[in-house]
Design a protein around this motif. Structure first.
Motif, mmCIF file in Angstrom:
data_model
loop_
_atom_site.group_PDB
_atom_site.id
_atom_site.type_symbol
_atom_site.label_atom_id
_atom_site.label_comp_id
_atom_site.label_asym_id
_atom_site.label_seq_id
_atom_site.Cartn_x
_atom_site.Cartn_y
_atom_site.Cartn_z
ATOM 1 N N SER A 156 0.928 -1.341 -0.022
ATOM 2 C CA SER A 156 -0.158 -0.060 -0.115
ATOM 3 C C SER A 156 0.970 1.089 -0.031
ATOM 4 C CB SER A 156 -0.896 0.016 1.279
ATOM 5 O OG SER A 156 -1.514 1.230 1.288
ATOM 6 N N SER A 157 0.379 2.328 -0.867
ATOM 7 C CA SER A 157 1.135 3.612 -0.579
ATOM 8 C C SER A 157 0.502 4.560 0.220
ATOM 9 C CB SER A 157 1.214 4.012 -2.005
ATOM 10 O OG SER A 157 -0.153 4.124 -2.597
ATOM 11 N N SER A 158 -0.526 4.094 0.541
ATOM 12 C CA SER A 158 -1.446 5.336 1.547
ATOM 13 C C SER A 158 -0.854 5.367 3.194
ATOM 14 C CB SER A 158 -2.879 4.963 1.727
ATOM 15 O OG SER A 158 -3.128 3.717 2.118
ATOM 16 N N ALA A 159 -1.115 6.230 3.906
ATOM 17 C CA ALA A 159 -0.643 6.501 5.034
ATOM 18 C C ALA A 159 -0.896 5.255 5.820
ATOM 19 C CB ALA A 159 -0.973 7.951 5.707
ATOM 20 N N PRO A 160 -0.212 4.918 6.944
ATOM 21 C CA PRO A 160 -0.391 3.795 7.807
ATOM 22 C C PRO A 160 -1.642 3.793 8.434
ATOM 23 C CG PRO A 160 1.749 4.304 7.810
ATOM 24 C CD PRO A 160 1.199 5.298 6.970
ATOM 25 N N SER A 161 -1.759 5.043 9.007
ATOM 26 C CA SER A 161 -3.005 5.223 9.804
ATOM 27 C C SER A 161 -4.382 5.111 9.107
ATOM 28 C CB SER A 161 -2.990 6.631 10.575
ATOM 29 O OG SER A 161 -3.279 7.650 9.644
ATOM 30 N N LYS A 162 -4.426 5.392 7.702
ATOM 31 C CA LYS A 162 -5.468 5.092 6.876
ATOM 32 C C LYS A 162 -5.684 3.645 6.457
ATOM 33 C CE LYS A 162 -7.247 6.520 2.104
ATOM 34 N NZ LYS A 162 -7.014 7.098 0.909
ATOM 35 N N ASP A 163 -4.500 2.996 6.375
ATOM 36 C CA ASP A 163 -4.670 1.608 6.241
ATOM 37 C C ASP A 163 -5.003 0.974 7.576
ATOM 38 O OD1 ASP A 163 -3.593 1.768 3.660
ATOM 39 O OD2 ASP A 163 -1.456 1.378 4.236
ATOM 40 N N LEU A 164 -4.812 1.265 8.667
ATOM 41 C CA LEU A 164 -5.312 0.719 9.939
ATOM 42 C C LEU A 164 -6.746 0.926 9.988
ATOM 43 C CD1 LEU A 164 -2.815 1.743 12.671
ATOM 44 C CD2 LEU A 164 -3.231 -0.419 11.680
ATOM 45 N N SER A 165 -7.286 2.043 9.639
ATOM 46 C CA SER A 165 -8.760 2.370 9.660
ATOM 47 C C SER A 165 -9.162 1.407 8.476
ATOM 48 C CB SER A 165 -8.797 3.837 9.267
ATOM 49 O OG SER A 165 -10.318 4.260 9.167
ATOM 50 N N ARG A 166 -8.886 1.187 7.296
ATOM 51 C CA ARG A 166 -9.266 0.496 6.292
ATOM 52 C C ARG A 166 -9.580 -1.208 6.767
ATOM 53 N NH1 ARG A 166 -6.178 1.033 0.852
ATOM 54 N NH2 ARG A 166 -8.020 -0.379 -0.067
ATOM 55 N N LEU A 167 -8.597 -1.493 7.506
ATOM 56 C CA LEU A 167 -8.562 -2.767 7.967
ATOM 57 C C LEU A 167 -9.519 -2.986 9.110
ATOM 58 C CD1 LEU A 167 -4.862 -4.129 8.278
ATOM 59 C CD2 LEU A 167 -6.432 -5.022 6.893
ATOM 60 N N HIS A 168 -9.634 -1.951 9.931
ATOM 61 C CA HIS A 168 -10.655 -1.990 11.137
ATOM 62 C C HIS A 168 -12.138 -2.134 10.388
ATOM 63 C CE1 HIS A 168 -12.708 -0.529 14.759
ATOM 64 N NE2 HIS A 168 -11.815 -1.271 15.313
#
Length: 72
Positions: A3-15
């Motif tokens: 993923s190239s998006s910000a880690p916090s955004k990815d955490l939110s996507r997973l959640h």
């Protein structure tokens, strides 16, 4: 591809994915280290019958058609 998006955004996507919604941030962060996000163009082949089964696919948006080839 990672993923190239910000880690916090990815955490939110997973959640937001139901099977991961009960995980805490620490566990989501561990999961994020092995997750690859892929955008697939409509009509593209994701995998073929006979491919090794070492990958799980979660569909965030859209649909997938799964077919089995005839032995003939």
């Amino acid at each position: 591809m990672k993923s190239s998006s910000a880690p916090s955004k990815d955490l939110s996507r997973l959640h937001q994915i139901e099977i991961f919604s009960d995980l805490n941030k620490e566990d989501l962060a561990k999961l994020l280290k092995i997750v690859s996000w892929r955008r697939v163009i409509s009509g593209s082949e994701i995998f073929q019958e006979g491919d090794s089964g070492n990958t799980a696919f979660l569909i965030e948006k859209g649909r997938v058609l799964i077919t089995k080839k005839d032995k003939n």
